[in-house]
Design an enzyme around this catalytic site. Structure first.
Site, PDB file in Angstrom:
ATOM      1  N   ASP A   3       4.478  -9.312 -14.503  1.00 24.04           N
ATOM      2  CA  ASP A   3       4.661  -8.579 -13.256  1.00 24.04           C
ATOM      3  C   ASP A   3       4.900  -9.507 -12.067  1.00 24.04           C
ATOM      4  O   ASP A   3       5.620  -9.149 -11.131  1.00 24.04           O
ATOM      5  CB  ASP A   3       3.444  -7.690 -12.983  1.00 24.04           C
ATOM      6  CG  ASP A   3       3.504  -6.371 -13.754  1.00 24.04           C
ATOM      7  OD1 ASP A   3       4.572  -6.064 -14.320  1.00 24.04           O
ATOM      8  OD2 ASP A   3       2.484  -5.662 -13.794  1.00 24.04           O
ATOM      9  N   ARG A  58       8.760 -11.130  -7.902  1.00 22.08           N
ATOM     10  CA  ARG A  58       9.643 -12.142  -7.297  1.00 22.08           C
ATOM     11  C   ARG A  58      11.072 -11.612  -7.249  1.00 22.08           C
ATOM     12  O   ARG A  58      11.769 -11.751  -6.242  1.00 22.08           O
ATOM     13  CB  ARG A  58       9.567 -13.426  -8.106  1.00 22.08           C
ATOM     14  CG  ARG A  58      10.616 -14.476  -7.751  1.00 22.08           C
ATOM     15  CD  ARG A  58      10.668 -15.555  -8.818  1.00 22.08           C
ATOM     16  NE  ARG A  58      11.823 -16.415  -8.681  1.00 22.08           N
ATOM     17  CZ  ARG A  58      12.334 -17.137  -9.673  1.00 22.08           C
ATOM     18  NH1 ARG A  58      11.776 -17.087 -10.875  1.00 22.08           N
ATOM     19  NH2 ARG A  58      13.392 -17.895  -9.482  1.00 22.08           N
ATOM     20  N   ASN A  62       4.183  -2.873  -4.524  1.00 25.42           N
ATOM     21  CA  ASN A  62       2.945  -2.332  -5.078  1.00 25.42           C
ATOM     22  C   ASN A  62       1.936  -1.946  -4.005  1.00 25.42           C
ATOM     23  O   ASN A  62       1.523  -0.803  -3.924  1.00 25.42           O
ATOM     24  CB  ASN A  62       2.298  -3.344  -6.026  1.00 25.42           C
ATOM     25  CG  ASN A  62       2.907  -3.323  -7.405  1.00 25.42           C
ATOM     26  OD1 ASN A  62       3.592  -2.386  -7.783  1.00 25.42           O
ATOM     27  ND2 ASN A  62       2.666  -4.369  -8.178  1.00 25.42           N
ATOM     28  N   ASP A  81     -15.093  -5.221   1.441  1.00 28.06           N
ATOM     29  CA  ASP A  81     -14.347  -6.448   1.125  1.00 28.06           C
ATOM     30  C   ASP A  81     -12.903  -6.330   1.576  1.00 28.06           C
ATOM     31  O   ASP A  81     -12.198  -7.333   1.683  1.00 28.06           O
ATOM     32  CB  ASP A  81     -14.382  -6.732  -0.379  1.00 28.06           C
ATOM     33  CG  ASP A  81     -15.746  -7.235  -0.839  1.00 28.06           C
ATOM     34  OD1 ASP A  81     -16.584  -7.559   0.028  1.00 28.06           O
ATOM     35  OD2 ASP A  81     -15.970  -7.304  -2.064  1.00 28.06           O
ATOM     36  N   PHE A  96      -5.624   0.235  -8.787  1.00 26.40           N
ATOM     37  CA  PHE A  96      -6.296   0.711 -10.003  1.00 26.40           C
ATOM     38  C   PHE A  96      -7.569  -0.086 -10.243  1.00 26.40           C
ATOM     39  O   PHE A  96      -8.630   0.476 -10.559  1.00 26.40           O
ATOM     40  CB  PHE A  96      -5.335   0.582 -11.188  1.00 26.40           C
ATOM     41  CG  PHE A  96      -5.929   0.953 -12.517  1.00 26.40           C
ATOM     42  CD1 PHE A  96      -6.006   2.281 -12.903  1.00 26.40           C
ATOM     43  CD2 PHE A  96      -6.409  -0.022 -13.372  1.00 26.40           C
ATOM     44  CE1 PHE A  96      -6.558   2.628 -14.135  1.00 26.40           C
ATOM     45  CE2 PHE A  96      -6.958   0.310 -14.595  1.00 26.40           C
ATOM     46  CZ  PHE A  96      -7.032   1.639 -14.976  1.00 26.40           C
ATOM     47  N   SER A  97      -7.496  -1.408 -10.086  1.00 28.06           N
ATOM     48  CA  SER A  97      -8.667  -2.267 -10.290  1.00 28.06           C
ATOM     49  C   SER A  97      -9.775  -1.959  -9.295  1.00 28.06           C
ATOM     50  O   SER A  97     -10.955  -2.146  -9.598  1.00 28.06           O
ATOM     51  CB  SER A  97      -8.258  -3.743 -10.171  1.00 28.06           C
ATOM     52  OG  SER A  97      -7.288  -4.081 -11.138  1.00 28.06           O
TER      53      SER A  97
END
Length: 312
Positions: free
Chosen positions: A83, A88, A157, A187, A202-203
């Site tokens: 990814d 890039r 993204n 954070d 998602f994370s």
């Protein structure tokens, strides 16, 4: 978003190939790609640095060029990598008519359309112009300080505002369309596209959003607040993220994890849908659900599917 069939160009066809040539499997895949396009009479463009990974004979089959301007005349940019390499390439194709196709040589590779073992079939489909094109939304972002725009960028993204000092939280206030929503310590905060819903968002606990859904996601990162839940808002909305005064270290703005800018105390970050899109080549006729199951190895044992009318 809805895909449409590719239109076979009338002029001489060319493709720009980008590869993570530090991996042996990428060089092997690259060699297969170069040979197949040469046999089909399609010009293969590469940068000198990446072409140098090929053998002398194979390097003679490609046209070496600088990236600047090369993408404008190309039908497609084909990426052999993960990814990161695909992102890039997205920097090159965004806002152009050039289509992007990724072959995954990394791990999950959600932006990629094909896997490494499918490389020969993938190139054959490209040669035959047997692919669909999907347009995906991107984001524009600005950092405003004392009424002045001090930085601007974009993302495929996500955009994230994160703490600059790992030892302390950021104090942030988030607003939507100019109206305050909530203040909290965290954070950071992520603003993502549906394409990015399977990446950093998602994370951080955000929802997976189907690509056909046009929306913006707002996902707090490790927030200390009662109301700090992921949000799905209108694609026409503008998300504001303010770093409250008194945060001496301020924050850091990241765009797709690739471009970074300071977001000092007192700064305001504004994220909105961009007028520019990226065009992704799609080969599979399967659904996004199938992609989720395949990429994440989701268990579907016991599924029987919809009952037909004949079943009563």
């Amino acid at each position: 978003m809805t895909g449409r069939p590719a239109v076979l160009p009338q002029a001489e066809r060319s493709v720009l190939v980008l590869a993570h040539t530090g991996r042996s499997e990428a060089v092997s895949a690259l060699t297969k790609v170069v040979h197949r396009f040469h046999e089909a009479g399609i010009r293969t463009l590469m940068t000198p640095d990446e072409a140098s990974a090929l053998s002398v004979d194979d390097r003679a089959l490609v046209e070496e060029c600088d990236l600047e301007g090369a993408v404008l005349g190309a039908e497609m940019v084909i990426v052999l990598g993960g990814d990161g390499t695909i992102l890039r390439a997205a920097e090159l194709v965004r806002g152009t008519d050039t289509t992007l196709l990724g072959v995954n040589l990394g791990h999950v590779g959600f932006l990629a359309e094909a896997e490494r073992e499918e490389i020969v079939g993938t190139v054959t489909r490209v040669v035959a112009a047997d692919y669909r094109v999907e347009e995906r939304m991107t984001l524009d972002v600005q950092v405003v300080l004392d009424g002045q725009v001090v930085a601007s960028s974009w993302a495929v993204n996500e955009v994230s505002v994160e703490k600059a000092n790992r030892e302390r939280m950021l104090e942030l206030v988030v607003d939507v369309d100019g109206r305050p929503l909530s203040t909290f310590g965290a954070d950071g905060v992520i603003a993502a596209t549906p394409t990015g819903s399977t990446a950093y968002a998602f994370s951080a606990g955000g929802p997976v959003v189907w690509p056909e859904v046009e929306a913006l996601l707002v996902v707090p990162i490790s927030a200390h607040a009662l109301f700090a839940r992921p949000l799905v808002i209108a694609p026409t909305s503008v998300v504001g993220i303010e770093v409250l005064p008194g945060m001496g270290d301020g924050g850091v703005l990241w765009c797709d994890g690739r471009r970074t800018f300071a977001a000092p105390a007192g700064a305001r970050v504004e994220v909105r849908r961009s007028l520019q899109t990226i065009r992704l080549a799609r080969l599979s006729s399967g659904s996004f659900t199938d992609r989720l199951v395949a990429k994440f190895g989701l268990p579907v044992q016991g599924w029987r599917g919809p009952r037909s009318s004949e079943d009563g």
